[in-house]
Every structure is written in C-alpha cells, then in structure tokens.
Motif scaffolding. Sequence first.
Motif, PDB file in Angstrom:
ATOM      1  N   UNK A 190       0.852  -1.191   0.000  1.00  0.00           N
ATOM      2  CA  UNK A 190       0.000   0.000   0.000  1.00  0.00           C
ATOM      3  C   UNK A 190       0.886   1.239   0.000  1.00  0.00           C
ATOM      4  N   UNK A 191       0.576   2.194  -0.861  1.00  0.00           N
ATOM      5  CA  UNK A 191       1.265   3.476  -0.859  1.00  0.00           C
ATOM      6  C   UNK A 191       0.560   4.412   0.103  1.00  0.00           C
ATOM      7  N   UNK A 192       1.311   5.271   0.755  1.00  0.00           N
ATOM      8  CA  UNK A 192       0.757   6.196   1.731  1.00  0.00           C
ATOM      9  C   UNK A 192       1.073   7.640   1.367  1.00  0.00           C
ATOM     10  N   UNK A 193       0.119   8.509   1.676  1.00  0.00           N
ATOM     11  CA  UNK A 193       0.311   9.952   1.625  1.00  0.00           C
ATOM     12  C   UNK A 193       0.010  10.434   3.039  1.00  0.00           C
ATOM     13  N   UNK A 194       0.997  10.997   3.705  1.00  0.00           N
ATOM     14  CA  UNK A 194       0.850  11.356   5.113  1.00  0.00           C
ATOM     15  C   UNK A 194       1.031  12.853   5.294  1.00  0.00           C
ATOM     16  N   UNK A 195       0.127  13.449   6.059  1.00  0.00           N
ATOM     17  CA  UNK A 195       0.294  14.829   6.487  1.00  0.00           C
ATOM     18  C   UNK A 195       0.001  14.886   7.977  1.00  0.00           C
ATOM     19  N   UNK A 196       0.839  15.591   8.693  1.00  0.00           N
ATOM     20  CA  UNK A 196       0.666  15.775  10.135  1.00  0.00           C
ATOM     21  C   UNK A 196       0.548  17.272  10.411  1.00  0.00           C
ATOM     22  N   UNK A 197      -0.217  17.604  11.437  1.00  0.00           N
ATOM     23  CA  UNK A 197      -0.421  19.016  11.765  1.00  0.00           C
ATOM     24  C   UNK A 197       0.570  19.478  12.837  1.00  0.00           C
ATOM     25  N   UNK A 198       0.552  20.761  13.099  1.00  0.00           N
ATOM     26  CA  UNK A 198       1.376  21.299  14.195  1.00  0.00           C
ATOM     27  C   UNK A 198       0.969  20.670  15.518  1.00  0.00           C
ATOM     28  N   UNK A 199      -0.312  20.332  15.641  1.00  0.00           N
ATOM     29  CA  UNK A 199      -0.806  19.745  16.886  1.00  0.00           C
ATOM     30  C   UNK A 199      -0.275  18.331  17.118  1.00  0.00           C
ATOM     31  N   UNK A 200       0.294  17.720  16.085  1.00  0.00           N
ATOM     32  CA  UNK A 200       0.865  16.382  16.246  1.00  0.00           C
ATOM     33  C   UNK A 200       2.057  16.411  17.191  1.00  0.00           C
ATOM     34  N   UNK A 201       2.723  17.535  17.235  1.00  0.00           N
ATOM     35  CA  UNK A 201       3.906  17.677  18.077  1.00  0.00           C
ATOM     36  C   UNK A 201       5.169  17.281  17.330  1.00  0.00           C
ATOM     37  N   UNK A 202       6.223  18.000  17.614  1.00  0.00           N
ATOM     38  CA  UNK A 202       7.492  17.771  16.921  1.00  0.00           C
ATOM     39  C   UNK A 202       8.022  16.358  17.138  1.00  0.00           C
ATOM     40  N   UNK A 203       7.932  15.837  18.366  1.00  0.00           N
ATOM     41  CA  UNK A 203       8.433  14.487  18.636  1.00  0.00           C
ATOM     42  C   UNK A 203       7.679  13.441  17.826  1.00  0.00           C
ATOM     43  N   UNK A 204       6.353  13.568  17.762  1.00  0.00           N
ATOM     44  CA  UNK A 204       5.559  12.600  16.996  1.00  0.00           C
ATOM     45  C   UNK A 204       5.829  12.717  15.501  1.00  0.00           C
ATOM     46  N   UNK A 205       5.932  13.940  15.002  1.00  0.00           N
ATOM     47  CA  UNK A 205       6.234  14.125  13.573  1.00  0.00           C
ATOM     48  C   UNK A 205       7.602  13.530  13.240  1.00  0.00           C
ATOM     49  N   UNK A 206       8.564  13.704  14.155  1.00  0.00           N
ATOM     50  CA  UNK A 206       9.906  13.158  13.927  1.00  0.00           C
ATOM     51  C   UNK A 206       9.877  11.631  13.903  1.00  0.00           C
ATOM     52  N   UNK A 207       9.113  11.009  14.800  1.00  0.00           N
ATOM     53  CA  UNK A 207       8.984   9.544  14.794  1.00  0.00           C
ATOM     54  C   UNK A 207       8.454   9.056  13.447  1.00  0.00           C
ATOM     55  N   UNK A 208       7.407   9.714  12.961  1.00  0.00           N
ATOM     56  CA  UNK A 208       6.800   9.329  11.682  1.00  0.00           C
ATOM     57  C   UNK A 208       7.781   9.555  10.540  1.00  0.00           C
ATOM     58  N   UNK A 209       8.414  10.710  10.547  1.00  0.00           N
ATOM     59  CA  UNK A 209       9.362  11.034   9.484  1.00  0.00           C
ATOM     60  C   UNK A 209      10.534  10.045   9.469  1.00  0.00           C
ATOM     61  N   UNK A 210      11.084   9.739  10.631  1.00  0.00           N
ATOM     62  CA  UNK A 210      12.216   8.816  10.690  1.00  0.00           C
ATOM     63  C   UNK A 210      11.850   7.428  10.177  1.00  0.00           C
ATOM     64  N   UNK A 211      10.613   7.022  10.380  1.00  0.00           N
ATOM     65  CA  UNK A 211      10.189   5.692   9.948  1.00  0.00           C
ATOM     66  C   UNK A 211       9.952   5.623   8.439  1.00  0.00           C
ATOM     67  N   UNK A 212       9.390   6.671   7.868  1.00  0.00           N
ATOM     68  CA  UNK A 212       8.924   6.582   6.479  1.00  0.00           C
ATOM     69  C   UNK A 212       9.673   7.453   5.479  1.00  0.00           C
ATOM     70  N   UNK A 213      10.612   8.283   5.909  1.00  0.00           N
ATOM     71  CA  UNK A 213      11.191   9.272   5.006  1.00  0.00           C
ATOM     72  C   UNK A 213      11.935   8.669   3.818  1.00  0.00           C
ATOM     73  N   UNK A 214      12.484   7.488   3.939  1.00  0.00           N
ATOM     74  CA  UNK A 214      13.244   6.901   2.832  1.00  0.00           C
ATOM     75  C   UNK A 214      12.468   5.819   2.092  1.00  0.00           C
ATOM     76  N   UNK A 215      11.177   5.717   2.335  1.00  0.00           N
ATOM     77  CA  UNK A 215      10.360   4.703   1.686  1.00  0.00           C
ATOM     78  C   UNK A 215       9.721   5.311   0.438  1.00  0.00           C
ATOM     79  N   UNK A 216       9.970   4.692  -0.711  1.00  0.00           N
ATOM     80  CA  UNK A 216       9.464   5.236  -1.977  1.00  0.00           C
ATOM     81  C   UNK A 216       7.954   5.100  -2.121  1.00  0.00           C
ATOM     82  N   UNK A 217       7.318   4.270  -1.294  1.00  0.00           N
ATOM     83  CA  UNK A 217       5.863   4.115  -1.350  1.00  0.00           C
ATOM     84  C   UNK A 217       5.143   5.062  -0.399  1.00  0.00           C
ATOM     85  N   UNK A 218       5.893   5.956   0.209  1.00  0.00           N
ATOM     86  CA  UNK A 218       5.304   6.879   1.183  1.00  0.00           C
ATOM     87  C   UNK A 218       5.675   8.305   0.811  1.00  0.00           C
ATOM     88  N   UNK A 219       4.646   9.141   0.660  1.00  0.00           N
ATOM     89  CA  UNK A 219       4.875  10.573   0.490  1.00  0.00           C
ATOM     90  C   UNK A 219       4.492  11.238   1.794  1.00  0.00           C
TER      91      UNK A 219
END
Length: 156
Positions: A31-60
């Motif tokens: 499954x391909x993913x398109x992810x958007x997080x808000x400011x309310x997600x918090x920097x730590x949570x956004x960083x967790x998500x980014x670190x997990x998916x940033x190099x995956x070609x099936x995830x924007x």
Amino acid sequence: LIGGNSKAYDMRREDTERLIQNLESLVYQGVGLMITASRRSGEDNRTLIQNKFQNNQNVFLWDGTGDNPYFGYLGWADYIIVSEDSVSMISEAASTGKPVYRFSLTGGARRLNKFHDHLEKKNVVKEFKGKLEDWTYTPLDDSTKIAQKLKAMISL
C-alpha cells in the motif's frame, strides 16, 4: 491525516508508535501512503513518523513546506485514515464517499464519542486497526441542508 493534541485528546508517543506499526504493516502489503501531520501532532511525533517513512518510496510524507496537499490527499486517496481528534477532518473525509478509518488517540469527550459512535453506526467510519477493507455509504453532505435553512431564514 494526522492531527494531534486537543482539549479532549492527547497524541502520546505510544499512540504514534501504534499508528506507525499499523501503517508499516500496510506498506509491507504494497500500500502506498500519503501522510500529512499538523502542528498539533507535536514535533516528537512528527519526527517519529518522518524517521520511519522518510526513505520509503511508497510513502509521500508532507514536510510542511509549500502548499498543504490535504485536499489533494482527500481526492487521490482510495482509503482515508484520520486521527479522531478533529471533527472537521473526519467530516471532510466522510464527504468523499471513500472508506474512512478513525485512528484512536488517548482521551476523549462525551460529545466527540457520540459523534464517532454515530458515524460508526451509520457505517461511515470504522476504527483503524491496521487493515483496510472496502465498504460504501452515502457521503456526508450538509451543504444542501444548510442552503435550505438559509433560504428559509432569508424568506422570513
């Protein structure tokens, strides 16, 4: 579509880790993913998500620069997963007619619980547990009701 902390909900690290685990299982299934997080997600949570998916070609993963692709995501998605903290995001997703999943966060409020329960009973939204399935429902469209009320008010 990831919101975050609000009066009623907390997006804790364990919530984010559970979301990541469930999304990761989808990616492993192709499954391909398109992810958007808000400011309310918090920097730590956004960083967790980014670190997990940033190099995956099936995830924007929108990095917050440029125009927000939120409405484009709604248009292009086959399924929509929304954190439960935002009535607006869930309502907008449910207006597409596409399967909408609610991702649970820590907390809640009686009014919001009633909202979620109502949509689940109408088979508009289902709780996200890491799996996707197809279903149909009548998309939410309150604009007609609002227009009728406005017309009635104007004619008074």
